[in-house]
Design a protein around this motif. Structure first.
Motif: not given
Length: 126
Positions: A14-21, A28-32, A71-74, A111-121
Protein backbone atom coordinates in the motif's frame (compact mmCIF):
# COMPACT_ATOMS: atom_id res chain seq x y z
CA UNK A 1 21.60 -8.84 -6.52
CA UNK A 2 18.12 -8.65 -5.09
CA UNK A 3 14.96 -10.22 -6.40
CA UNK A 4 11.58 -8.70 -5.60
CA UNK A 5 9.09 -11.28 -4.33
CA UNK A 6 5.43 -10.61 -5.04
CA UNK A 7 2.32 -12.79 -4.87
CA UNK A 8 -1.38 -12.19 -5.27
CA UNK A 9 -1.88 -14.59 -2.33
CA UNK A 10 -0.83 -11.76 0.03
CA UNK A 11 -2.02 -8.16 0.08
CA UNK A 12 -0.45 -5.81 -2.44
CA UNK A 13 1.85 -3.17 -1.01
CA UNK A 14 0.00 0.00 0.00
CA UNK A 15 3.03 2.23 -0.46
CA UNK A 16 6.42 2.45 -2.15
CA UNK A 17 7.75 -0.92 -0.98
CA UNK A 18 7.86 -4.56 -2.06
CA UNK A 19 6.13 -7.44 -0.29
CA UNK A 20 9.61 -8.91 0.09
CA UNK A 21 13.15 -8.78 -1.25
CA UNK A 22 15.41 -11.81 -1.66
CA UNK A 23 19.13 -11.01 -1.52
CA UNK A 24 22.06 -13.37 -0.98
CA UNK A 25 19.82 -16.17 0.30
CA UNK A 26 18.02 -13.93 2.78
CA UNK A 27 14.34 -13.01 2.42
CA UNK A 28 13.28 -9.70 3.97
CA UNK A 29 9.48 -9.59 4.29
CA UNK A 30 7.77 -6.24 4.73
CA UNK A 31 5.34 -5.87 7.61
CA UNK A 32 2.08 -7.64 6.92
CA UNK A 33 -1.26 -6.47 8.24
CA UNK A 34 -4.49 -8.50 8.41
CA UNK A 35 -5.79 -7.77 4.92
CA UNK A 36 -7.49 -10.66 3.14
CA UNK A 37 -5.80 -10.51 -0.28
CA UNK A 38 -8.75 -11.61 -2.45
CA UNK A 39 -11.25 -9.16 -0.94
CA UNK A 40 -9.08 -6.38 0.48
CA UNK A 41 -11.09 -6.57 3.71
CA UNK A 42 -9.50 -6.38 7.14
CA UNK A 43 -9.75 -9.32 9.53
CA UNK A 44 -11.09 -7.94 12.79
CA UNK A 45 -10.31 -9.03 16.34
CA UNK A 46 -6.84 -10.13 17.39
CA UNK A 47 -7.48 -13.85 16.75
CA UNK A 48 -8.67 -13.48 13.15
CA UNK A 49 -6.16 -10.70 12.52
CA UNK A 50 -3.19 -12.77 13.71
CA UNK A 51 -4.24 -15.77 11.61
CA UNK A 52 -4.60 -13.54 8.53
CA UNK A 53 -1.21 -11.94 9.04
CA UNK A 54 0.42 -15.36 9.40
CA UNK A 55 -1.35 -16.59 6.24
CA UNK A 56 -0.08 -13.53 4.37
CA UNK A 57 3.46 -14.17 5.58
CA UNK A 58 3.18 -17.84 4.66
CA UNK A 59 2.09 -16.92 1.12
CA UNK A 60 5.12 -14.68 0.65
CA UNK A 61 7.48 -17.30 2.08
CA UNK A 62 5.96 -19.89 -0.25
CA UNK A 63 6.36 -17.62 -3.28
CA UNK A 64 10.07 -17.44 -2.44
CA UNK A 65 10.28 -21.24 -2.07
CA UNK A 66 10.61 -21.03 1.72
CA UNK A 67 8.49 -21.85 4.78
CA UNK A 68 8.22 -20.78 8.40
CA UNK A 69 11.10 -23.20 9.12
CA UNK A 70 13.36 -20.75 7.29
CA UNK A 71 12.39 -17.75 9.45
CA UNK A 72 15.26 -16.52 11.60
CA UNK A 73 13.76 -13.23 12.89
CA UNK A 74 10.30 -11.75 13.47
CA UNK A 75 9.20 -8.32 14.57
CA UNK A 76 5.67 -7.98 15.92
CA UNK A 77 3.87 -4.69 16.40
CA UNK A 78 0.76 -4.73 18.58
CA UNK A 79 -1.61 -1.86 19.16
CA UNK A 80 -2.48 -3.29 22.57
CA UNK A 81 -0.07 -5.42 24.60
CA UNK A 82 -3.11 -6.95 26.33
CA UNK A 83 -3.47 -8.96 23.08
CA UNK A 84 -0.03 -10.54 23.56
CA UNK A 85 -1.10 -13.93 24.97
CA UNK A 86 -3.72 -14.57 22.27
CA UNK A 87 -1.37 -13.43 19.49
CA UNK A 88 1.52 -15.45 20.93
CA UNK A 89 -0.45 -18.73 20.96
CA UNK A 90 -1.60 -18.27 17.37
CA UNK A 91 1.85 -17.16 16.17
CA UNK A 92 3.47 -20.19 17.81
CA UNK A 93 0.96 -22.56 16.16
CA UNK A 94 2.39 -21.71 12.72
CA UNK A 95 6.01 -22.32 13.71
CA UNK A 96 8.17 -25.33 14.43
CA UNK A 97 8.54 -25.51 18.23
CA UNK A 98 12.03 -26.96 17.79
CA UNK A 99 13.10 -24.03 15.63
CA UNK A 100 11.55 -20.75 16.86
CA UNK A 101 13.04 -17.59 15.32
CA UNK A 102 14.45 -14.68 17.28
CA UNK A 103 11.77 -12.08 17.95
CA UNK A 104 10.71 -8.87 19.57
CA UNK A 105 7.18 -7.66 20.22
CA UNK A 106 6.44 -4.00 20.80
CA UNK A 107 3.32 -2.00 21.49
CA UNK A 108 2.75 0.94 19.15
CA UNK A 109 0.19 3.71 19.18
CA UNK A 110 -1.00 3.26 15.60
CA UNK A 111 -0.52 0.95 12.61
CA UNK A 112 -1.48 1.28 8.92
CA UNK A 113 -5.24 1.19 8.37
CA UNK A 114 -5.57 1.34 12.17
CA UNK A 115 -5.11 -2.45 12.47
CA UNK A 116 -4.26 -4.23 15.73
CA UNK A 117 -1.19 -6.17 14.51
CA UNK A 118 1.64 -6.07 11.97
CA UNK A 119 4.42 -8.66 11.60
CA UNK A 120 7.59 -8.58 9.52
CA UNK A 121 10.02 -11.46 9.08
CA UNK A 122 13.49 -12.31 7.88
CA UNK A 123 14.05 -15.81 6.49
CA UNK A 124 17.19 -17.57 5.32
CA UNK A 125 17.51 -20.07 2.50
CA UNK A 126 19.44 -22.95 4.08
Amino acid sequence: MKKIISTTNAPAAIGPYAQANFANGILYISGQIPVEPSTGKLAEGIEKATHQVMKNLEAILSEAGLSFKNVVKSTIFLKNMDDFAVMNDIYASYLDAENFPARETVQVSCLPKNVDIEISMIAHQF
